[in-house]
Structures are given as C-alpha cells and as structure tokens.
Motif scaffolding. Structure first.
Motif, short mmCIF file in Angstrom:
data_model
loop_
_atom_site.label_atom_id
_atom_site.label_comp_id
_atom_site.label_asym_id
_atom_site.label_seq_id
_atom_site.Cartn_x
_atom_site.Cartn_y
_atom_site.Cartn_z
N SER A 28 5.53 5.19 1.75
CA SER A 28 5.34 6.64 1.82
C SER A 28 6.25 7.53 1.26
O SER A 28 7.31 6.87 1.03
N GLY A 29 5.91 8.79 0.98
CA GLY A 29 6.84 9.68 0.66
C GLY A 29 7.55 10.42 1.84
O GLY A 29 7.30 9.89 2.98
N VAL A 30 8.35 11.38 1.60
CA VAL A 30 8.69 12.32 2.80
C VAL A 30 8.66 13.66 2.34
O VAL A 30 8.98 13.98 1.46
N ASN A 31 8.02 14.43 3.23
CA ASN A 31 7.82 15.87 2.95
C ASN A 31 9.22 16.34 3.52
O ASN A 31 9.72 17.44 2.71
N PRO A 81 4.31 -4.68 8.74
CA PRO A 81 5.62 -4.48 9.70
C PRO A 81 6.69 -3.79 9.15
O PRO A 81 7.63 -3.46 9.53
N VAL A 82 6.56 -3.46 7.94
CA VAL A 82 7.70 -2.98 6.80
C VAL A 82 7.22 -1.64 6.43
O VAL A 82 6.24 -1.52 5.68
N HIS A 83 8.03 -0.52 6.47
CA HIS A 83 7.57 0.72 6.08
C HIS A 83 9.04 1.26 5.28
O HIS A 83 10.13 1.18 5.54
N ILE A 84 8.78 1.59 3.91
CA ILE A 84 9.48 1.94 3.06
C ILE A 84 9.12 3.79 2.64
O ILE A 84 8.12 3.89 2.23
N ALA A 85 10.28 4.48 2.92
CA ALA A 85 10.05 5.81 2.78
C ALA A 85 10.86 6.35 1.78
O ALA A 85 11.97 6.13 1.81
N CYS A 86 10.27 6.99 0.74
CA CYS A 86 11.19 7.20 -0.41
C CYS A 86 11.36 8.79 -0.48
O CYS A 86 10.42 9.57 -0.50
N MET A 87 12.64 9.23 -0.80
CA MET A 87 12.59 10.83 -0.69
C MET A 87 13.82 11.38 -1.76
O MET A 87 14.80 10.60 -2.12
N THR A 120 -0.15 14.32 5.73
CA THR A 120 -1.16 14.01 4.76
C THR A 120 -2.55 14.66 5.39
O THR A 120 -2.74 15.11 6.46
N ASN A 121 -3.71 14.54 4.65
CA ASN A 121 -5.03 14.82 5.14
C ASN A 121 -6.00 13.91 5.54
O ASN A 121 -6.95 13.97 5.88
N GLU A 122 -5.55 12.65 5.04
CA GLU A 122 -6.54 11.66 5.08
C GLU A 122 -6.05 10.49 5.96
O GLU A 122 -6.83 9.64 6.55
N GLY A 123 -4.84 10.55 6.60
CA GLY A 123 -4.18 9.62 7.56
C GLY A 123 -3.88 8.37 6.66
O GLY A 123 -3.76 7.34 7.65
N ASN A 124 -3.89 8.38 5.48
CA ASN A 124 -3.54 7.04 4.95
C ASN A 124 -2.27 6.73 4.94
O ASN A 124 -1.90 5.47 5.08
N ALA A 125 -1.39 7.62 5.09
CA ALA A 125 0.14 7.20 5.28
C ALA A 125 0.30 6.67 6.63
O ALA A 125 1.11 5.60 6.95
N ASP A 126 -0.52 7.15 7.72
CA ASP A 126 -0.40 6.51 9.01
C ASP A 126 -1.16 5.00 8.90
O ASP A 126 -0.25 4.17 9.47
N MET A 127 -2.11 4.90 8.34
CA MET A 127 -2.72 3.52 8.36
C MET A 127 -1.81 2.43 7.71
O MET A 127 -1.31 1.46 7.99
N GLY A 128 -1.15 3.00 6.30
CA GLY A 128 -0.15 2.28 5.45
C GLY A 128 0.91 2.01 6.21
O GLY A 128 1.90 0.96 5.66
N THR A 129 1.32 2.67 7.14
CA THR A 129 2.81 2.48 7.58
C THR A 129 2.81 1.79 9.10
O THR A 129 3.73 1.30 9.53
N SER A 130 1.61 1.67 9.87
CA SER A 130 1.77 1.38 11.15
C SER A 130 0.84 -0.17 11.01
O SER A 130 0.92 -0.92 12.04
N VAL A 158 0.87 -1.19 0.00
CA VAL A 158 0.03 0.12 -0.02
C VAL A 158 0.81 1.14 -0.05
O VAL A 158 1.88 1.10 0.80
N LYS A 159 0.45 2.17 -0.69
CA LYS A 159 1.34 3.30 -0.87
C LYS A 159 0.55 4.69 -0.65
O LYS A 159 -0.60 4.70 -1.03
N SER A 160 0.99 5.75 0.10
CA SER A 160 0.63 6.87 0.13
C SER A 160 1.24 7.84 -0.94
O SER A 160 1.96 7.40 -1.53
N LYS A 161 0.67 9.02 -1.17
CA LYS A 161 1.04 9.92 -2.00
C LYS A 161 2.64 10.11 -2.22
O LYS A 161 3.12 10.60 -1.24
#
Ligand code: SF4
Length: 453
Positions: A198-201, A227-233, A214-224, A103-106
């Motif tokens: 997720s991205g990184v601001n 068990p694995v979170h990848i953040a691309c910046m 984010t405004n929708e909390g989707n990054a929080d759902m998708g990364t919590s 799952v990806k956030s913007k």
C-alpha cells in the motif's frame, strides 16, 4: 516531450476534450460545495499549511521519531535513497518470502519508482487493485490523474477493455455491471496474493503508526488477507502528532472528491498476528527540494488532485500531455525539480490564473512556483531559442518608451496589410484558433492626448 505539442494531439478530439473538461469541472464543483459546508475551512487550510511548514523545517527529527516508534510497534523500517533502492528493498522482502504474487493499492510513489516493471521483470505478478488503477494497468497505460487514474476513459472503452482482458461479455457499458465484474476478478487476486503493498497518506511521528485512505476498501483487503504488508512512503508523508491528522483528513476527502470523509480511513499500528509489516521510506530527490527555499513548499502536497481538477490547462489537455507522471500544476512544479531538462515545458503549461493555489488545501502557492520555475529554466538556458529571442526583443522594446511608440505605429500600419498566409503562419500560435483583433487606427496614448480625462 513538449507539453504544447502533446496537448494539441489531445485537443484534436474535440468531443473528448469537452467531456474531460466537464467531468473534472464537476469534481471541482463538488469540492466547492463540500468546502462551503465547513465554516472554518480557511482556518483548516491555514493550520494544515503551518503544520506542514513546521514538519518540513524539522523533517529529519520527525522521521527518526517515526522510525523509533514504528519499530517499537513491531514495524520493520527501511530507508531508500532512490527508486532503485526502493525497488530492491521491496523485491528483497518478496524474495525472502518466496512470493510471486503481489496485490497493490494506489501508490503514486511506486509509479514514480517504476516498481511494477521492475518486479514483473523478476517474475512477480503485480496486480493494482484500485479500480481506476486496474483499468489503466490492463490497458498498459500510466494513470492520467492522481486520484481518478482512468478519468480519460469512457465507460464503453472500459467495457471493451474488460471484454478483451478479463473475459466479460462484449458491449457492456453499465458502470455497476463493470464494477461488479472488476470486483469478481480482483477477489481472486486478493485471495491468491502472498504479499500486499500500500501507499501511506500520513505517517505519525508521535505514534509510529500510519494511515491509508481509500474509497474502495482495496487497501484493507490487500493488507489483511496476505500475511506480509509493505507500505511505501515518501519522506514528506510524516506529520508530527495524532491530533494533526483530523485537520488533514477533513481537508483531503473534501478537496479530492467533495466527500465529507473517505469511505475507508485505515490506521496501521503494527503487523497482523503472525504477519510482518514493513515501511519503506523513500527520498528520491525530495531532500533536494527541501533544500530549496522556493520549491520546498511543494513537499507539503497531500495528493488530493484539486489543483488538477480546477486547472483549465489540465482539463483541456489531459494527463498524458504532461511529461512527468504527476500531471497538472503540482506535477509541473515537481517534475522540473527532478529533471529540469526533461520537463522544461511544464512550468509553461499554465495560464497562471492562480486557481490551483486558491483550491490547494495546504496552501501551496502553485502559480508562484510555476512562475519562479520559468525563471530558473531561463537561467539554465532550457527555454527554446525562439522564445528567448522573442522575449529579448520584447524586453528591449518595452523598456524604451520611444521604441514602444515606434513599434506600435509600425504594427498598426503593417498588420492590416499583411497577406493572411503571412499573418497566420506557423509562427502565430495564438492565431491558430482565433482571429487577431482589428488594429486600432490610433494608440490609447493618442486617444488620451486628444481627450484628456
Ligand atoms: S498541490 Fe495542493 S491541490 Fe494540488 S494535489 Fe497537492 S495538495 Fe492537492
């Protein structure tokens, strides 16, 4: 892809063009009202611009500081030279975990690297979880705006799309009902995901942590949940100190949507218990921009979208008329830096009114950069022959007063006598939607000579 031709296709639907224009101008209005509530707004912009300038002047040092501190926090840091390396790193992490559901956030960076098709071709299900992103993903379209990716879609079209793709009732158009349907659909995807991306601001060198807004909390759902979170910046996302963050967060939400603060501002400082947190730092052409005295300022962009919302050309030509994935003024500066030939029409997709520079929260002088890029394109011979010839003739006439006077006299005589088919032929782009003004009988110079001031 020529911007003017694609824009003409978008503008052929007058009702849509008008509605698109109004929707974005409303966002611009909200931004103005939000900015007016902060008395020190201009000071904040100035500070943000200086912090970015300072960061870019020592980018390598701040990135290495971020890496050291992030590793100390238990974050695994990867470096990618380009999109291909970025995609291979992300795929490698997924493969090590045997993951097939992501799952990806913007993240505009993953759009830039074409991550979705890369992973899908390797059997991974990729689900964009930002509502607008999910809409364009279901429609097999790229985003048409960097903050509101489905702004070009009417609610009735979204109802129809959801009916066809996620099985909602036919004929839905109420935004609340549609959002609820998307929420239910996405919840199943969140629950089933094995990895969240997720991205990184903002990445903070001093702490080794990073922030996702984010405004929708989707990054929080998708990364919590997974068990694995990848953040691309991109390399330009780093800022020096935690105390700089307040400056950018106050500017970002107000500039983007007119909100005083985004609904979710999440700070990540390490993996969740028993999980893994990876950060992929990507260059993909940014070092080249950094090396340019004129264009390096474009790396200060915080992707608020304000320059798109205010741009009269973007508002009336839509995101898909731009050949680069980021549309509007900032995309028209970034795209040609990556590939001047492919995006040669973009610096001309501007009236150079300067409104983009006026609203930019980090004070990028966008209209100057667009103007400067036109000159680069001329030097590289990437401007169409017709335009080059026209400019050469005009330059020669304007630099000789006698030629200018003669040309004026000839045109005043010839133009009123031209048959309409000739005066409004395909060479007269200006006359496509307007009437030429009547030719004056005398020049301004003649008038002044008759009646000296
Ligand atoms: S260039 Fe400025 S106004 Fe445009 S998206 Fe970037 S930060 Fe926002």
């Amino acid at each position: 892809m020529d911007h003017a031709k694609s824009a003409a296709r978008f503008a052929a639907d007058e009702a849509r063009t008008h509605w698109h224009d109004q929707a974005l101008y409303a966002l611009r209005g909200k931004r103005d009202r939000a900015a007016a509530t902060v008395p020190e707004w201009e000071q904040l912009r100035e500070t943000a611009a200086r912090v970015k300038e300072h960061t870019l002047s020592r980018l390598a040092e701040f990135l290495e500081e971020f890496e050291r501190n992030a590793r100390r926090n238990g974050i695994q840091v990867h470096w990618a030279r380009d999109g291909e390396e970025h995609n291979a790193i992300v795929h490698g992490i997924l493969a090590r975990h045997g993951a097939t559901r992501l799952v990806k956030s913007k993240s505009m960076l993953t759009e830039e690297c074409h991550l979705n098709p890369y992973l899908e071709a390797r059997g991974i299900e990729v689900v964009d979880t930002d509502l607008g992103e999910r809409i364009v993903q279901l429609a097999h379209e790229p985003p048409s705006h960097i903050v509101v990716p489905a702004i070009h879609r009417k609610r009735e079209e979204i109802g129809d799309l959801f009916h066809r793709t996620i099985g909602t009732e036919a004929g839905l158009s109420d935004p609340k009902v549609l959002t609820e349907a998307a929420r239910q659909h996405l919840r199943q995807k969140f629950m089933a995901a094995q990895v969240g991306l997720s991205g990184v601001n903002f990445a903070i060198a001093e702490t080794g942590g990073f922030v996702v807004v984010t405004n929708e909390g989707n990054a929080d759902m998708g990364t919590s949940l997974p068990p694995v979170h990848i953040a691309c910046m991109g390399v330009e996302k780093v800022i020096p100190r935690a105390k700089d963050l307040g400056v950018f967060l106050r500017l970002l939400a107000r500039s983007a949507t007119g909100q005083p603060v985004s609904s979710y501002t999440t700070h990540f400082h390490g993996p969740i218990r028993g999980g893994e947190l990876h950060v992929v730092i990507v260059d993909n052409g940014r070092s080249q921009s950094l090396a340019s005295e004129v264009f390096r300022r474009s790396l200060a962009c915080i992707r608020c979208g304000a320059c798109l919302n205010t741009c009269p050309v973007y508002r009336r030509s839509g995101g898909y008329s731009y050949s680069y994935l980021i549309p509007g003024p900032i995309g028209s500066v970034l795209g040609p830096q990556r590939d001047p030939a492919a995006h040669a029409s973009l610096p001309f997709a501007s009236s150079l009114c300067g409104s983009c520079s006026d609203v930019c929260p980090v004070k990028i002088d966008l209209h100057h950069e667009l103007y400067a890029f036109r000159q680069v394109l001329v030097q590289k011979g990437l401007v169409p022959l017709r335009k080059r010839l026209a400019m050469a003739i005009l330059g020669s006439v304007l630099s000789r007063p006698w030629a200018y006077r003669l040309a004026g006299r000839l045109l005043r005589w010839i133009v009123p006598r031209l048959p309409r088919w000739l005066a409004y032929g395909p060479w007269n782009a200006w006359g496509k939607q307007r009437e030429l003004p009547p030719m004056p009988k005398e020049s301004f110079r003649d008038l002044v000579r008759k009646e000296p001031p």
